[in-house]
Design a protein around this motif. Structure first.
Motif, mmCIF file in Angstrom:
data_model
loop_
_atom_site.group_PDB
_atom_site.id
_atom_site.type_symbol
_atom_site.label_atom_id
_atom_site.label_comp_id
_atom_site.label_asym_id
_atom_site.label_seq_id
_atom_site.Cartn_x
_atom_site.Cartn_y
_atom_site.Cartn_z
ATOM 1 N N PHE A 108 31.825 98.139 32.369
ATOM 2 C CA PHE A 108 32.971 98.068 33.269
ATOM 3 C C PHE A 108 32.857 96.881 34.214
ATOM 4 O O PHE A 108 31.778 96.563 34.724
ATOM 5 N N PHE A 109 33.999 96.249 34.451
ATOM 6 C CA PHE A 109 34.142 95.179 35.440
ATOM 7 C C PHE A 109 34.834 95.805 36.641
ATOM 8 O O PHE A 109 36.020 96.146 36.586
ATOM 9 N N GLY A 110 34.082 96.010 37.723
ATOM 10 C CA GLY A 110 34.599 96.837 38.793
ATOM 11 C C GLY A 110 34.619 98.291 38.339
ATOM 12 O O GLY A 110 33.976 98.665 37.354
ATOM 13 N N SER A 111 35.379 99.106 39.046
ATOM 14 C CA SER A 111 35.403 100.536 38.744
ATOM 15 C C SER A 111 36.407 100.912 37.672
ATOM 16 O O SER A 111 36.351 102.016 37.133
ATOM 17 N N THR A 112 37.331 99.995 37.349
ATOM 18 C CA THR A 112 38.472 100.424 36.542
ATOM 19 C C THR A 112 38.731 99.616 35.279
ATOM 20 O O THR A 112 39.529 100.031 34.445
ATOM 21 N N ILE A 113 38.086 98.474 35.106
ATOM 22 C CA ILE A 113 38.388 97.622 33.955
ATOM 23 C C ILE A 113 37.320 97.799 32.880
ATOM 24 O O ILE A 113 36.171 97.391 33.052
ATOM 25 N N ASP A 114 37.696 98.426 31.788
ATOM 26 C CA ASP A 114 36.810 98.670 30.654
ATOM 27 C C ASP A 114 36.766 97.398 29.810
ATOM 28 O O ASP A 114 37.701 97.089 29.067
ATOM 29 N N LEU A 115 35.659 96.653 29.901
ATOM 30 C CA LEU A 115 35.571 95.380 29.191
ATOM 31 C C LEU A 115 35.558 95.545 27.680
ATOM 32 O O LEU A 115 35.899 94.611 26.946
ATOM 33 N N LEU A 116 35.180 96.715 27.191
ATOM 34 C CA LEU A 116 35.131 96.927 25.747
ATOM 35 C C LEU A 116 36.526 97.049 25.139
ATOM 36 O O LEU A 116 36.663 97.106 23.915
ATOM 37 N N ARG A 117 37.540 97.058 25.966
ATOM 38 C CA ARG A 117 38.925 97.096 25.487
ATOM 39 C C ARG A 117 39.574 95.708 25.495
ATOM 40 O O ARG A 117 40.777 95.578 25.262
ATOM 41 N N HIS A 118 38.766 94.675 25.787
ATOM 42 C CA HIS A 118 39.325 93.325 25.907
ATOM 43 C C HIS A 118 38.554 92.332 25.048
ATOM 44 O O HIS A 118 37.370 92.520 24.780
ATOM 45 N N ASN A 119 39.247 91.256 24.630
ATOM 46 C CA ASN A 119 38.595 90.201 23.861
ATOM 47 C C ASN A 119 38.110 89.094 24.796
ATOM 48 O O ASN A 119 38.298 89.163 26.015
ATOM 49 N N GLU A 120 37.491 88.070 24.236
ATOM 50 C CA GLU A 120 36.878 87.012 25.045
ATOM 51 C C GLU A 120 37.871 86.300 25.969
ATOM 52 O O GLU A 120 37.599 86.156 27.168
ATOM 53 N N PRO A 121 39.029 85.820 25.468
ATOM 54 C CA PRO A 121 39.966 85.139 26.372
ATOM 55 C C PRO A 121 40.466 86.056 27.497
ATOM 56 O O PRO A 121 40.624 85.605 28.641
#
Length: 294
Positions: A108-121
């Protein structure tokens, strides 16, 4: 509407709801999270952490590169990461930036952003910047032109064709040039810079993107002693304004940027071996055995 049609509509609605429950809430093989939609520029750090990795594992052809890794970083923190080659340091950065997908765990990036749901850009746009060991700058362009290209602007064709720096952007460029020690070389071709100066320029290009978290992989490798000392000064200037994760083998440099109280994390065999102030870490028998030597 006839009773038959009403009954058929209710059955369709029930079937649709059941199908959504079965296939619409998963992210790969991971259970769905409760993260709200990520919005560029917004990172919730109300819980005092800008980055969380929990129980993260990944294998390559049967080799466990990362095993149950747990790590968190506070906003504005300068975190040093050390460890032997093959410890998983680069793979960890690959996972954070979306280059590698873990087999399990949460990031997670912060408390709410699930990085595994996003691509590199998308992850870069959210505010995570990465610098690799070898500097990658546009060597035929000047220092100024490299920084100008890296500005956080609309990169579509038409806006780029008619782009002109405004006063705020000029001030930002001047600020970054001063920060990275390259103000006297603003019109110099990047290819003519020393190795250390190219490293500073690439860090400056990252800063132009206004990252909240910077991942820096062996930033002083190949630098002279003077360049290494000035890089330490640079990182201490950035501390507090940005969160930094610095992977490095140069223990003198680690001492310079971590000081007596900064947290140093030791990775070994894909997980955290030890963590704490540098003196504590250096005195740990396990760290001496697998990394520092006697």
């Amino acid at each position: 509407m006839t009773p038959d049609l009403m009954e058929e509509g209710a059955l369709r609605a029930e079937t649709y709801t059941r199908q959504r429950a079965e296939i619409g809430t998963a992210s790969g093989d991971r259970a769905a999270s409760y993260a709200r939609p990520a919005v560029a520029g917004e990172v919730d750090v109300t819980h005092g952490r800008i980055l969380y990795l929990e129980d993260v594992s990944v294998s390559f052809d049967g080799f466990k590169a990362i095993k149950g890794l747990n790590l968190d970083i506070a906003p504005g923190e300068l975190r040093c990461i050390i460890g032997p080659n093959g410890a998983g340091k680069t793979t960890m950065m690959d996972i954070i930036t979306g280059k590698t997908r873990p087999d399990s765990g949460t990031v997670f990036f912060g408390s709410t952003i699930d990085l595994l749901r996003h691509n590199e850009p998308e992850i870069a746009a959210l505010g995570i910047g990465r610098k690799f060991q070898k500097p990658t700058v546009f060597e035929d362009l000047t220092v100024f032109e490299n920084l100008e290209l890296a500005l956080k602007t609309d990169k579509r064709v038409r806006p780029s064709m008619f782009f002109q720096l405004d006063s705020a952007q000029r001030d930002r460029l001047a600020e970054v040039l001063h920060t990275i020690h390259l103000a006297p070389h603003v019109r110099r071709q990047a290819g003519l810079l020393s190795h250390g100066q190219k490293q500073w320029l690439e860090i400056g290009m990252l800063l132009m993107q206004e990252p909240k978290l910077m991942l820096l992989d062996e930033p002083v490798a190949g630098m002279t002693d003077e360049e290494t000392a000035r890089t330490a000064e640079l990182f201490l200037t950035l501390k507090g304004k940005h969160s930094l994760m610095v992977v490095e083998h140069d223990m003198h440099f680690i001492r310079a940027i971590a000081g007596d109280t900064g947290t140093v994390t030791v990775l070994a065999e894909g997980s955290v071996l030890a963590q704490g102030p540098l003196d504590k870490v250096q005195a740990d028998e396990r760290v001496i055995e697998v990394y520092l030597g006697r």
